[in-house]
Design a protein around this motif. Structure first.
Motif, mmCIF file in Angstrom:
data_model
loop_
_atom_site.group_PDB
_atom_site.id
_atom_site.type_symbol
_atom_site.label_atom_id
_atom_site.label_comp_id
_atom_site.label_asym_id
_atom_site.label_seq_id
_atom_site.Cartn_x
_atom_site.Cartn_y
_atom_site.Cartn_z
ATOM 1 N N TYR A 281 0.856 -1.291 0.116
ATOM 2 C CA TYR A 281 -0.054 0.036 -0.037
ATOM 3 C C TYR A 281 0.868 1.259 0.009
ATOM 4 O O TYR A 281 0.366 2.269 -0.675
ATOM 5 N N ALA A 282 1.910 1.224 0.606
ATOM 6 C CA ALA A 282 2.876 2.402 0.639
ATOM 7 C C ALA A 282 3.472 2.673 -0.698
ATOM 8 O O ALA A 282 3.161 4.027 -1.430
ATOM 9 N N PHE A 283 3.700 1.491 -1.518
ATOM 10 C CA PHE A 283 4.302 1.852 -2.871
ATOM 11 C C PHE A 283 3.009 2.424 -3.918
ATOM 12 O O PHE A 283 3.057 3.260 -4.555
ATOM 13 N N LEU A 284 1.667 1.657 -3.716
ATOM 14 C CA LEU A 284 0.632 1.729 -4.509
ATOM 15 C C LEU A 284 0.151 3.360 -4.228
ATOM 16 O O LEU A 284 -0.405 4.214 -5.048
ATOM 17 N N PHE A 285 0.210 3.735 -2.902
ATOM 18 C CA PHE A 285 -0.250 5.015 -2.663
ATOM 19 C C PHE A 285 0.765 6.109 -2.957
ATOM 20 O O PHE A 285 0.362 7.255 -3.542
ATOM 21 N N ALA A 286 2.085 5.900 -3.048
ATOM 22 C CA ALA A 286 3.003 6.827 -3.324
ATOM 23 C C ALA A 286 2.823 6.999 -4.978
ATOM 24 O O ALA A 286 2.856 8.020 -5.570
ATOM 25 N N ALA A 287 2.933 5.950 -5.686
ATOM 26 C CA ALA A 287 2.581 5.749 -7.157
ATOM 27 C C ALA A 287 1.393 6.462 -7.603
ATOM 28 O O ALA A 287 1.401 7.552 -8.633
ATOM 29 N N THR A 288 0.447 6.095 -7.062
ATOM 30 C CA THR A 288 -0.971 6.902 -7.455
ATOM 31 C C THR A 288 -0.811 8.375 -7.089
ATOM 32 O O THR A 288 -1.519 9.136 -7.943
ATOM 33 N N LEU A 289 -0.480 8.702 -5.607
ATOM 34 C CA LEU A 289 -0.329 10.232 -5.514
ATOM 35 C C LEU A 289 0.457 10.872 -6.539
ATOM 36 O O LEU A 289 0.212 12.064 -6.945
ATOM 37 N N ILE A 290 1.656 10.377 -7.009
ATOM 38 C CA ILE A 290 2.508 11.103 -8.170
ATOM 39 C C ILE A 290 1.752 11.222 -9.501
ATOM 40 O O ILE A 290 1.605 12.239 -10.106
ATOM 41 N N VAL A 291 1.037 10.179 -9.812
ATOM 42 C CA VAL A 291 0.219 10.154 -11.044
ATOM 43 C C VAL A 291 -0.961 11.457 -10.818
ATOM 44 O O VAL A 291 -1.174 12.093 -11.689
ATOM 45 N N LEU A 292 -1.627 11.247 -9.696
ATOM 46 C CA LEU A 292 -2.538 12.366 -9.581
ATOM 47 C C LEU A 292 -1.958 13.815 -9.582
ATOM 48 O O LEU A 292 -2.669 14.622 -10.316
ATOM 49 N N VAL A 293 -0.777 13.896 -8.740
ATOM 50 C CA VAL A 293 -0.301 15.330 -8.919
ATOM 51 C C VAL A 293 0.170 15.606 -10.117
ATOM 52 O O VAL A 293 -0.274 16.811 -10.651
ATOM 53 N N PHE A 294 0.911 14.851 -10.761
ATOM 54 C CA PHE A 294 1.354 15.024 -12.407
ATOM 55 C C PHE A 294 0.334 15.417 -13.266
ATOM 56 O O PHE A 294 0.242 16.322 -14.023
ATOM 57 N N LEU A 295 -0.722 14.584 -13.243
ATOM 58 C CA LEU A 295 -2.132 14.710 -14.110
ATOM 59 C C LEU A 295 -2.400 16.338 -13.822
ATOM 60 O O LEU A 295 -2.945 16.797 -14.723
ATOM 61 N N GLN A 296 -2.523 16.620 -12.551
ATOM 62 C CA GLN A 296 -3.072 17.969 -12.264
ATOM 63 C C GLN A 296 -2.302 19.159 -12.664
ATOM 64 O O GLN A 296 -2.667 19.934 -13.400
ATOM 65 N N LEU A 297 -0.633 18.809 -12.741
ATOM 66 C CA LEU A 297 0.008 19.801 -13.269
ATOM 67 C C LEU A 297 -0.083 19.944 -15.014
ATOM 68 O O LEU A 297 -0.042 20.965 -15.212
ATOM 69 N N VAL A 298 -0.200 18.743 -15.368
ATOM 70 C CA VAL A 298 -0.290 18.915 -16.784
ATOM 71 C C VAL A 298 -1.524 19.536 -17.282
ATOM 72 O O VAL A 298 -1.579 20.155 -18.207
#
Length: 131
Positions: free
Chosen positions: A47-64
Protein backbone atom coordinates in the motif's frame (compact mmCIF):
# COMPACT_ATOMS: atom_id res chain seq x y z
CA UNK A 1 -20.43 25.57 -11.54
CA UNK A 2 -16.68 25.15 -12.07
CA UNK A 3 -14.46 24.24 -9.17
CA UNK A 4 -11.20 26.09 -8.66
CA UNK A 5 -8.18 23.91 -9.54
CA UNK A 6 -6.75 24.07 -6.02
CA UNK A 7 -10.09 23.08 -4.47
CA UNK A 8 -10.46 20.29 -7.01
CA UNK A 9 -7.01 18.90 -6.21
CA UNK A 10 -7.56 19.13 -2.46
CA UNK A 11 -10.87 17.29 -2.82
CA UNK A 12 -9.29 14.57 -4.96
CA UNK A 13 -6.50 14.11 -2.42
CA UNK A 14 -8.98 13.83 0.44
CA UNK A 15 -11.04 11.27 -1.47
CA UNK A 16 -7.87 9.41 -2.41
CA UNK A 17 -6.64 9.28 1.18
CA UNK A 18 -10.00 8.03 2.46
CA UNK A 19 -10.20 5.51 -0.40
CA UNK A 20 -6.69 4.24 0.40
CA UNK A 21 -7.33 3.91 4.13
CA UNK A 22 -10.64 2.09 3.65
CA UNK A 23 -9.14 -0.24 1.06
CA UNK A 24 -6.12 -0.93 3.26
CA UNK A 25 -8.33 -1.61 6.27
CA UNK A 26 -10.53 -4.05 4.36
CA UNK A 27 -7.54 -5.78 2.79
CA UNK A 28 -5.72 -5.96 6.14
CA UNK A 29 -8.76 -7.55 7.77
CA UNK A 30 -9.22 -10.13 5.01
CA UNK A 31 -5.51 -10.94 4.75
CA UNK A 32 -5.01 -11.34 8.50
CA UNK A 33 -8.24 -13.25 9.01
CA UNK A 34 -7.96 -15.74 6.16
CA UNK A 35 -4.27 -15.71 5.14
CA UNK A 36 -2.10 -14.86 8.18
CA UNK A 37 1.65 -14.77 7.49
CA UNK A 38 1.20 -16.03 3.95
CA UNK A 39 2.53 -13.22 1.75
CA UNK A 40 6.05 -12.32 0.65
CA UNK A 41 5.47 -8.56 0.89
CA UNK A 42 3.96 -7.05 4.05
CA UNK A 43 0.66 -5.38 3.24
CA UNK A 44 1.89 -1.97 4.36
CA UNK A 45 4.70 -2.11 1.75
CA UNK A 46 2.24 -2.88 -1.03
CA UNK A 47 0.00 0.00 0.00
CA UNK A 48 2.90 2.41 0.57
CA UNK A 49 4.09 1.71 -2.97
CA UNK A 50 0.63 2.00 -4.50
CA UNK A 51 -0.25 5.11 -2.49
CA UNK A 52 2.98 6.89 -3.46
CA UNK A 53 2.76 5.88 -7.13
CA UNK A 54 -0.88 6.92 -7.41
CA UNK A 55 -0.24 10.18 -5.58
CA UNK A 56 2.53 11.01 -8.05
CA UNK A 57 0.20 10.24 -10.96
CA UNK A 58 -2.62 12.37 -9.56
CA UNK A 59 -0.37 15.37 -8.88
CA UNK A 60 1.33 15.05 -12.27
CA UNK A 61 -2.04 14.89 -14.04
CA UNK A 62 -3.17 18.02 -12.24
CA UNK A 63 0.02 19.85 -13.28
CA UNK A 64 -0.28 18.72 -16.90
CA UNK A 65 -3.96 19.65 -16.98
CA UNK A 66 -3.16 23.09 -15.64
CA UNK A 67 -0.47 23.74 -18.28
CA UNK A 68 -1.75 21.71 -21.26
CA UNK A 69 -5.37 20.63 -20.71
CA UNK A 70 -5.61 18.92 -24.09
CA UNK A 71 -2.70 16.57 -23.21
CA UNK A 72 -4.12 15.22 -19.94
CA UNK A 73 -5.22 11.93 -21.48
CA UNK A 74 -1.81 11.32 -23.01
CA UNK A 75 -0.18 12.14 -19.68
CA UNK A 76 -2.45 9.61 -17.98
CA UNK A 77 -1.49 6.87 -20.45
CA UNK A 78 2.21 7.67 -20.07
CA UNK A 79 2.00 7.64 -16.29
CA UNK A 80 0.17 4.30 -16.40
CA UNK A 81 3.05 2.86 -18.41
CA UNK A 82 5.61 4.21 -15.93
CA UNK A 83 3.58 2.86 -13.02
CA UNK A 84 3.41 -0.64 -14.48
CA UNK A 85 7.18 -0.55 -15.09
CA UNK A 86 7.72 0.51 -11.47
CA UNK A 87 5.47 -2.38 -10.41
CA UNK A 88 7.66 -4.83 -12.29
CA UNK A 89 10.72 -3.42 -10.50
CA UNK A 90 8.81 -3.72 -7.21
CA UNK A 91 8.28 -7.42 -8.00
CA UNK A 92 11.95 -8.24 -8.75
CA UNK A 93 12.64 -9.56 -5.20
CA UNK A 94 9.57 -11.79 -5.42
CA UNK A 95 10.65 -13.08 -8.82
CA UNK A 96 14.15 -13.84 -7.51
CA UNK A 97 12.85 -15.48 -4.32
CA UNK A 98 12.35 -19.21 -4.26
CA UNK A 99 8.60 -19.31 -3.66
CA UNK A 100 6.67 -22.40 -4.68
CA UNK A 101 3.36 -20.65 -5.44
CA UNK A 102 3.66 -16.88 -5.95
CA UNK A 103 0.11 -16.54 -7.32
CA UNK A 104 -1.27 -15.41 -3.95
CA UNK A 105 1.38 -12.68 -3.75
CA UNK A 106 0.61 -11.55 -7.29
CA UNK A 107 -3.11 -11.30 -6.49
CA UNK A 108 -2.32 -9.60 -3.18
CA UNK A 109 -0.60 -6.86 -5.17
CA UNK A 110 -2.57 -6.58 -8.39
CA UNK A 111 -6.10 -6.52 -6.98
CA UNK A 112 -5.35 -3.28 -5.08
CA UNK A 113 -3.23 -2.12 -8.04
CA UNK A 114 -6.25 -2.23 -10.33
CA UNK A 115 -8.47 -0.59 -7.72
CA UNK A 116 -5.97 2.26 -7.42
CA UNK A 117 -5.78 2.40 -11.23
CA UNK A 118 -9.57 2.67 -11.36
CA UNK A 119 -9.40 5.62 -8.94
CA UNK A 120 -6.77 7.25 -11.18
CA UNK A 121 -8.85 6.70 -14.30
CA UNK A 122 -12.00 8.15 -12.74
CA UNK A 123 -10.00 11.15 -11.51
CA UNK A 124 -8.44 11.65 -14.94
CA UNK A 125 -11.81 11.47 -16.70
CA UNK A 126 -13.32 13.97 -14.28
CA UNK A 127 -10.33 16.24 -14.77
CA UNK A 128 -10.62 16.03 -18.56
CA UNK A 129 -14.39 16.63 -18.46
CA UNK A 130 -14.01 19.60 -16.11
CA UNK A 131 -13.38 21.88 -19.11
Amino acid sequence: MATAPNNRMARILIYFTVFSLVLFGAHFYVANTFFPDRFFYPLWQVYAFLFAATLIVLVFLQLVHKALPDKTGFAFMGMCLLKIMASVVFFVPLIKADIAAPEADVLNFFIPYFLFLTFEAISAVRLINAN
